[in-house]
Design an enzyme around this catalytic site. Sequence first.
Site, short mmCIF file in Angstrom:
data_model
loop_
_atom_site.label_atom_id
_atom_site.label_comp_id
_atom_site.label_asym_id
_atom_site.label_seq_id
_atom_site.Cartn_x
_atom_site.Cartn_y
_atom_site.Cartn_z
N HIS A 1 -1.57 0.34 -9.79
CA HIS A 1 -2.21 -0.60 -8.86
C HIS A 1 -2.81 -1.80 -9.62
O HIS A 1 -4.01 -2.05 -9.55
CB HIS A 1 -3.27 0.11 -8.01
CG HIS A 1 -3.54 -0.60 -6.71
ND1 HIS A 1 -3.83 0.04 -5.54
CD2 HIS A 1 -3.56 -1.93 -6.40
CE1 HIS A 1 -4.02 -0.83 -4.57
NE2 HIS A 1 -3.85 -2.05 -5.08
N GLU B 1 -3.60 7.61 -4.18
CA GLU B 1 -4.11 7.11 -5.46
C GLU B 1 -5.46 7.72 -5.81
O GLU B 1 -6.28 7.92 -4.91
CB GLU B 1 -4.27 5.58 -5.37
CG GLU B 1 -2.95 4.88 -5.27
CD GLU B 1 -3.10 3.38 -5.09
OE1 GLU B 1 -4.16 2.81 -5.40
OE2 GLU B 1 -2.12 2.77 -4.65
N ARG C 1 0.86 -1.18 0.00
CA ARG C 1 0.00 0.00 0.00
C ARG C 1 0.90 1.23 0.00
O ARG C 1 1.93 1.24 0.70
CB ARG C 1 -0.90 0.04 1.24
CG ARG C 1 -2.11 -0.88 1.17
CD ARG C 1 -3.16 -0.42 0.15
NE ARG C 1 -4.32 -1.29 0.13
CZ ARG C 1 -4.49 -2.36 -0.66
NH1 ARG C 1 -3.55 -2.69 -1.53
NH2 ARG C 1 -5.60 -3.08 -0.60
P1 NAP Z 1 -0.96 -11.60 4.45
O1 NAP Z 1 -0.86 -13.02 4.03
O2 NAP Z 1 -1.78 -11.24 5.62
O3 NAP Z 1 0.55 -11.06 4.66
C1 NAP Z 1 0.86 -9.89 5.33
C2 NAP Z 1 2.11 -10.15 6.17
O4 NAP Z 1 2.52 -8.93 6.77
C3 NAP Z 1 1.85 -11.16 7.30
O5 NAP Z 1 2.89 -12.09 7.33
C4 NAP Z 1 1.86 -10.28 8.54
O6 NAP Z 1 2.33 -10.94 9.69
C5 NAP Z 1 2.85 -9.20 8.13
N1 NAP Z 1 2.71 -8.00 8.95
C6 NAP Z 1 1.58 -7.42 9.39
N2 NAP Z 1 1.87 -6.33 10.13
C7 NAP Z 1 3.21 -6.25 10.16
C8 NAP Z 1 4.12 -5.36 10.77
N3 NAP Z 1 3.69 -4.33 11.49
N4 NAP Z 1 5.43 -5.57 10.59
C9 NAP Z 1 5.87 -6.61 9.86
N5 NAP Z 1 5.07 -7.49 9.26
C10 NAP Z 1 3.76 -7.31 9.40
O7 NAP Z 1 -1.49 -10.70 3.26
P2 NAP Z 1 -1.23 -10.87 1.68
O8 NAP Z 1 -2.34 -11.60 1.07
O9 NAP Z 1 0.17 -11.33 1.48
O10 NAP Z 1 -1.37 -9.33 1.24
C11 NAP Z 1 -0.52 -8.35 1.77
C12 NAP Z 1 -0.94 -6.96 1.35
O11 NAP Z 1 -0.64 -6.76 -0.02
C13 NAP Z 1 -2.46 -6.67 1.43
O12 NAP Z 1 -2.84 -6.31 2.74
C14 NAP Z 1 -2.64 -5.54 0.45
O13 NAP Z 1 -2.52 -4.31 1.10
C15 NAP Z 1 -1.46 -5.73 -0.52
N6 NAP Z 1 -1.90 -6.14 -1.88
C16 NAP Z 1 -1.69 -5.31 -2.92
C17 NAP Z 1 -2.06 -5.71 -4.19
C18 NAP Z 1 -1.83 -4.81 -5.37
O14 NAP Z 1 -2.57 -4.91 -6.34
N7 NAP Z 1 -0.84 -3.97 -5.37
C19 NAP Z 1 -2.69 -6.94 -4.40
C20 NAP Z 1 -2.91 -7.75 -3.31
C21 NAP Z 1 -2.51 -7.35 -2.04
P3 NAP Z 1 1.54 -12.19 10.36
O15 NAP Z 1 1.90 -13.36 9.50
O16 NAP Z 1 2.07 -12.27 11.73
O17 NAP Z 1 0.08 -11.86 10.29
C1 GLV Z 2 -5.29 -5.14 -3.89
O1 GLV Z 2 -4.62 -4.17 -3.72
C2 GLV Z 2 -5.80 -5.95 -2.87
O2 GLV Z 2 -5.62 -5.62 -1.69
O3 GLV Z 2 -6.44 -6.98 -3.20
#
Ligand code: NAP
Ligand code: GLV
Length: 325
Positions: A287, A268, A239
Site C-alpha cells: 500500500h 491489510e 482498495r
Molecule cells: P476519484 O477522483 O473520486 O475517482 C474515483 C472514480 O471512480 C470516479 O470517476 C468515480 O465516478 C468512479 N466510480 C465511483 N463509483 C463507481 C462505480 N460504482 N463504478 C464505476 N466507477 C465508479 O478518486 P481518486 O482520487 O482517483 O482515488 C480513487 C481511489 O484510489 C481512492 O478512493 C482510494 O481508495 C484509492 N487510492 C489508493 C491509493 C494507494 O495508495 N493505493 C492512493 C490513493 C488513492 P464519478 O466521477 O462519477 O464520481
Molecule cells: C491511499 O490509499 C489513499 O486513499 O489516500
Amino acid sequence: MSEVFITRRVFPEAKDRLKEAGIEFEINDTGEVLDKSELIGNLEGKEVLIPLLNDEVDAEVLDAGDELKIVANLGVGYDNIDVEAATERGIMVTNTPGVLTETTADLSFGLLLAAARRIPEADRFVRKGEWDGWELIQPQQGVDVHGKTLGIVGMGRIGTAVARRGRLGFDMDVLYYSRTRKEDVEEELGARYVELDELLEESDFVSLHTPLTEETEGMISESEFSTMKEDAILVNVARGPVVDEEALIKALESGEIRGAGLDVFEKEPEVHPGLKELTESVVLAPHIGSASRETRLKIAEIGVENAIAGLRGERPPNLVNPEVL
Ligand code: NAP
Ligand code: GLV
C-alpha cells in the site's frame, strides 16, 4: 486539554503547523495501529480526530468523541469512516484529494510494467546468481506494454492520470468504465467509454481506480476474470476488497489471466498466502501508492489544514459531507 488526537506518527512539519496555530494535540507515537477501545479511550474532550485510512471510525467511535467536530482523514479514500453516521451526528469528514494523484498513478504504472515485464522476478534471479548469460528465450519472458489496450475502471483523478501515462507515454488505446462519462478525457486521450464486460473482454491491462463502496466491493470476481483475456494483467491500486482475492488466485492458477500487480489487499496488512506463492505472476506492494516523501508530506499538511479550519468553525477545504453544514 488537547483539542486534537492524531492516531499515528506524523511529520514534524505537521506538528509545527498545529503548534503555530496554537492548537494542542496528542499523538499515538507508538507506530502501532490502535484497537477500537484504545482509539475510543483517546477521544474524550477531543474536537478533532486525525486518523489514517486503516483506523476504522464507525458510529461507536464517533459516539465516544462527544465533542468531535471533524474527522480529518489522511488519505483520499475514506471508506474507513462511516460518513453517514458522522453526518447524522453533525461531524465533518475531510480527505486529501489531488495531491497524491500523480504519485499514485506512477506506482500504478510501475506495477503494470513490473508485472508485464516480470521485473521483481528478474531481480531475484540475478541476485541468486542464477543468470548465466543472454539467450533468445530467457526465463523472464514477459509481454509488451506499448501499443496495447489499457482498461481503466473508475476514470477519476488517478484513473485519468494512469490513462495519460498509457496513451501519451506508451501509445496505448484507452478504454474506460466509470460511474459517469468523461467527455474531456475522451477528447484529450481518445479514450472510449464501454460497459465493464466489454472493457474486460478487450483490455490487455485492467487498472482499478474506484473508491471502495457498497457498489464496488467484489466488483472484480469469478465471472469478471472469466471474461478477461488469457494474457491480461490486473492492477489494483484502489482498495483490496474491490477484488475478490480468492477468485483472483483461482484465475491466476488456472491461467484465466496472466498476472497481477497489487498495492492493496482485502485484509491489510495480511496478504493472502495464495498470492505470496504466485511469485511468477504477481507483483506485490505494501500500500505505497502515495508513498513518496514529498506527497506524504503534502497529505499531512492538507489533513492538518482541514483540521484547523474545522476547529475554527470554517468550512474545511476538502469536506466530503457538505450536507453537515
Ligand atoms: P476519484 O477522483 O473520486 O475517482 C474515483 C472514480 O471512480 C470516479 O470517476 C468515480 O465516478 C468512479 N466510480 C465511483 N463509483 C463507481 C462505480 N460504482 N463504478 C464505476 N466507477 C465508479 O478518486 P481518486 O482520487 O482517483 O482515488 C480513487 C481511489 O484510489 C481512492 O478512493 C482510494 O481508495 C484509492 N487510492 C489508493 C491509493 C494507494 O495508495 N493505493 C492512493 C490513493 C488513492 P464519478 O466521477 O462519477 O464520481
Ligand atoms: C491511499 O490509499 C489513499 O486513499 O489516500
